[in-house]
Design a protein around this motif. Sequence first.
Motif, short mmCIF file in Angstrom:
data_model
loop_
_atom_site.label_atom_id
_atom_site.label_comp_id
_atom_site.label_asym_id
_atom_site.label_seq_id
_atom_site.Cartn_x
_atom_site.Cartn_y
_atom_site.Cartn_z
N VAL A 1 -27.14 -12.06 -29.34
CA VAL A 1 -27.79 -10.87 -28.79
C VAL A 1 -27.46 -9.65 -29.65
CG1 VAL A 1 -27.98 -9.37 -26.77
CG2 VAL A 1 -27.69 -11.84 -26.46
N VAL A 2 -26.18 -9.53 -29.99
CA VAL A 2 -25.75 -8.43 -30.86
C VAL A 2 -26.41 -8.56 -32.24
CG1 VAL A 2 -23.76 -7.33 -31.96
CG2 VAL A 2 -23.57 -8.24 -29.63
N GLN A 3 -26.46 -9.78 -32.75
CA GLN A 3 -27.04 -10.02 -34.07
C GLN A 3 -28.51 -9.60 -34.11
OE1 GLN A 3 -27.49 -14.13 -35.25
NE2 GLN A 3 -26.88 -13.67 -37.34
N ALA B 1 -20.27 -9.65 -40.07
CA ALA B 1 -19.01 -9.77 -39.33
C ALA B 1 -19.22 -10.43 -37.98
CB ALA B 1 -18.38 -8.39 -39.15
N VAL B 2 -20.34 -10.14 -37.33
CA VAL B 2 -20.64 -10.76 -36.03
C VAL B 2 -20.76 -12.27 -36.18
CG1 VAL B 2 -22.36 -10.94 -34.20
CG2 VAL B 2 -21.74 -8.70 -35.11
N ALA B 3 -21.44 -12.71 -37.24
CA ALA B 3 -21.61 -14.14 -37.47
C ALA B 3 -20.28 -14.82 -37.80
CB ALA B 3 -22.61 -14.37 -38.60
N LEU C 1 -12.19 -8.11 -41.21
CA LEU C 1 -11.66 -7.99 -39.85
C LEU C 1 -12.00 -9.13 -38.90
CD1 LEU C 1 -12.38 -4.17 -39.32
CD2 LEU C 1 -10.27 -5.26 -40.12
N PRO C 2 -13.23 -9.69 -38.90
CA PRO C 2 -13.59 -10.61 -37.82
C PRO C 2 -12.79 -11.90 -37.76
CG PRO C 2 -15.28 -10.58 -39.52
CD PRO C 2 -14.36 -9.44 -39.80
N ALA C 3 -12.43 -12.48 -38.91
CA ALA C 3 -11.69 -13.75 -38.87
C ALA C 3 -10.27 -13.57 -38.30
CB ALA C 3 -11.64 -14.38 -40.27
N THR D 1 -31.01 -16.54 -39.01
CA THR D 1 -31.16 -15.10 -38.78
C THR D 1 -30.35 -14.30 -39.79
OG1 THR D 1 -31.39 -15.58 -36.42
CG2 THR D 1 -31.02 -13.29 -37.04
N GLN D 2 -29.10 -14.70 -39.97
CA GLN D 2 -28.24 -13.96 -40.89
C GLN D 2 -28.79 -14.00 -42.31
OE1 GLN D 2 -24.03 -14.99 -41.00
NE2 GLN D 2 -23.96 -14.47 -43.16
N ALA D 3 -29.16 -15.20 -42.77
CA ALA D 3 -29.65 -15.34 -44.14
C ALA D 3 -30.97 -14.62 -44.34
CB ALA D 3 -29.80 -16.82 -44.48
#
Length: 406
Positions: free
Chosen positions: A291-293, A318-320, A268-270, A233-235
């Motif tokens: 779900v957010v993604q 960032a979510v991933a 920020l996420p890490a 999904t991200q890619a």
Amino acid sequence: MKTTAPVPQEKTMIKTDSTRGRIGLMVAHCAGMLDTVALPVWVGTLVAAYHFDPQQAGLLVTLFLGGVVVASVLLAPRFNRLSGRAVSTLGFLACALGFGAASLTTDFVMLALVHALCGAATGAALSVTHGTIALSARPHRLFAIVNTALGIAAVFYLGITPQIVAKAGGPALFLVFGAVMALAALVSLFAFPSAETAPAAAAVAGAPTMQAPARFGRAVWFGIAGIALVTVTQAMVFSFVERVGNARGFGAEAVAGVLIALGFVNLLPAPLAALLERRLPARLVLVSAPVVQAALAVTVMNTTAFFAYGAAASVIVAVAIFSHTFAFGLLARLEPTGRALSATPAMLMTGAAIGPVLGGTLIKFFGYGSLGIAAIVLCCGAVLCYSRLPRQSAAAPRPTPAPAQA
């Protein structure tokens, strides 16, 4: 009286928890994960400068990622018998030479061959990097550290590389890639840490000796599948963030600003995942993130408002990153030998290899909006996989590993 001679290698062994070892892992991780940062500029350059259609551009990137997957799958079962420093150094060096060669041609077939070979070299180097991180005392924390370094590198990459390509042309992209890989090879030679064994952790988990490695449990396989689906999904979406922004008429400068903002947000996420390691149940994070993604993907690919596009695009990666840090820590507890997580590149790049060509094909026949629908389907599959993981909150750190003998 019988005495035990000291092991000379101990004096020069670089530990994963030392500053030097962390630097080596940071640089190797950043170079090996370059594709996750570079996808929009990579695909965009292949379309704009080399005049390939979206499907062809996606296929070239997919060949690179496919090479990563093949190398990682072949190497992961042998991870505990390899020299991480040697594999990392030689892998990044081969990739640097390959990208240097790519800058000298515009032929699709030659570029396809180079992309596949560079992917295999990168996959080998990245596999030993992630396997070494998995065998550290705090894999969740160390993975968060190297991902923070990747976020910092992304800021510089997304801020500088598009300008270099705009001024010097498409081949400059491959020269930048080659320079990054050459730097990683040099740092790996002098700072890549020695892999450590974790006999205490293995004993607690009931893992057999390395002579008879256990098969992965069902939960581990569901975790691997969930990571792959999230990465598809991200890619798929991230590869065409730049293209959809231009297609909506937002302007090249505005889209470049979004990519720069994305780089800063990714800082920020890490660290946040490291801070919340023992405060949030890993399974809850993993079930919620897809779900957010999906919601963000639908927004990016369908909105005609620049504010909504920019806000969604700047946080989708960032979510991933946040969720994958929890996935890495949880899988390290479920499978303490390091073999599963040395296959992290295969988990990530199986999804990432499918994403660009899938996205390009859908756009070619159905338009950008179809990527939002595909994202919903894929993220539903990820939620299903992650829901099969054990219900457990952040566990105590694994026993401190004993250094492996050279």
